[in-house]
Design an enzyme around this catalytic site. Structure first.
Site, PDB file in Angstrom:
ATOM      1  N   TYR A  14      -3.718  -6.851  54.985  1.00  0.00           N
ATOM      2  CA  TYR A  14      -3.513  -7.720  56.148  1.00  0.00           C
ATOM      3  C   TYR A  14      -4.658  -8.703  56.381  1.00  0.00           C
ATOM      4  O   TYR A  14      -4.576  -9.541  57.278  1.00  0.00           O
ATOM      5  CB  TYR A  14      -3.345  -6.871  57.414  1.00  0.00           C
ATOM      6  CG  TYR A  14      -2.145  -5.968  57.400  1.00  0.00           C
ATOM      7  CD1 TYR A  14      -0.855  -6.479  57.481  1.00  0.00           C
ATOM      8  CD2 TYR A  14      -2.299  -4.582  57.303  1.00  0.00           C
ATOM      9  CE1 TYR A  14       0.255  -5.643  57.480  1.00  0.00           C
ATOM     10  CE2 TYR A  14      -1.194  -3.742  57.294  1.00  0.00           C
ATOM     11  CZ  TYR A  14       0.073  -4.273  57.380  1.00  0.00           C
ATOM     12  OH  TYR A  14       1.165  -3.439  57.367  1.00  0.00           O
ATOM     13  N   HIS A  19      -1.410 -12.882  61.311  1.00  0.00           N
ATOM     14  CA  HIS A  19      -1.466 -11.921  62.406  1.00  0.00           C
ATOM     15  C   HIS A  19      -2.871 -11.361  62.613  1.00  0.00           C
ATOM     16  O   HIS A  19      -3.114 -10.651  63.587  1.00  0.00           O
ATOM     17  CB  HIS A  19      -0.492 -10.764  62.111  1.00  0.00           C
ATOM     18  CG  HIS A  19       0.278 -10.301  63.298  1.00  0.00           C
ATOM     19  ND1 HIS A  19       0.453 -11.055  64.442  1.00  0.00           N
ATOM     20  CD2 HIS A  19       0.940  -9.133  63.534  1.00  0.00           C
ATOM     21  CE1 HIS A  19       1.193 -10.385  65.310  1.00  0.00           C
ATOM     22  NE2 HIS A  19       1.487  -9.216  64.802  1.00  0.00           N
ATOM     23  N   ASN A  66       0.667  -3.037  67.722  1.00  0.00           N
ATOM     24  CA  ASN A  66       1.462  -2.671  68.899  1.00  0.00           C
ATOM     25  C   ASN A  66       0.889  -1.505  69.697  1.00  0.00           C
ATOM     26  O   ASN A  66       1.467  -1.128  70.717  1.00  0.00           O
ATOM     27  CB  ASN A  66       2.914  -2.381  68.501  1.00  0.00           C
ATOM     28  CG  ASN A  66       3.038  -1.212  67.551  1.00  0.00           C
ATOM     29  OD1 ASN A  66       2.044  -0.719  67.037  1.00  0.00           O
ATOM     30  ND2 ASN A  66       4.259  -0.770  67.317  1.00  0.00           N
TER      31      ASN A  66
END
Length: 201
Positions: A14, A19, A66
């Site tokens: 990532y 993001h 999240n």
């Protein structure tokens, strides 16, 4: 002490994705402050540094996006007296053009799951945030996959400029307040009618 939280997802896969602009900003602030090392605390990588003449805690939650609030709430309680006024959150924003920086004193999550988690954990949205635009310049079928995809090489220069500008915005929040940072760094987003070309997300 002020907490500066950058949102992202842990893991090498990532690292250079849209993001993870929050993590990139924290790393840039770490460099600017001459930080020595991060350590693990409350499911986050944290580093206590001096930035813009103030002692601050840089935070990269390791909970995945999240669940960011699960890391932020205990850290704010421990280091920031539990006060939302001592929190600044940096995140990507799919509604802003790539390369744009936007400062806000408070507000909704705007669909950003990390911000949503923090708001739910704190029970308020009354904290400063610095948003970095990641809006695609072409139609995409799956926004979730898009923001987790690597940033194109041709966009890296613009990315670096945006992260530097966001770092300056955070330093301005620390020294002059969020209202001054908003006045200095916020740009107008073109409306659909202003844009030379239109597309639907």
């Amino acid at each position: 002490m002020k907490l500066i939280v950058g949102l992202g997802n842990p893991g090498r896969e990532y690292e250079m994705t849209r993001h993870n602009l929050g993590f990139m900003l924290i790393d840039r602030l770490f460099e600017r402050s001459g930080g020595r090392r991060f350590r693990l605390e409350s499911n986050a990588q944290v580093a206590q540094v001096e930035l813009a003449g103030q002692r601050v805690l840089l935070v990269k939650p390791e909970t995945y996006m999240n669940l960011s609030g699960d890391a932020v709430r205990p850290l704010l309680d421990r280091h920031g007296e539990g006060l939302p006024a001592n929190l600044i959150v940096a995140s990507d924003d799919i509604a802003l053009p790539f390369g744009m920086v936007r400062v806000r004193a408070r507000g909704s999550a705007g669909g950003q799951k990390g911000l949503k988690s923090i708001i739910e954990a704190l029970g308020t949205d009354d904290f400063a945030r610095v948003r970095l635009g990641v809006k695609p310049d072409h139609p995409v079928d799956d926004l979730s996959s898009f923001v987790r995809s690597p940033i194109r090489k041709r966009d890296l220069e613009l990315l670096g400029e945006a992260v530097d500008r966001a770092a300056e915005a955070i330093e301005t929040i620390l020294t002059e307040g969020v209202e001054r940072a908003m006045a200095r760094f916020n740009e107008r987003v073109k409306s659909e009618s202003d844009a030379s070309s239109e597309f639907k997300l």
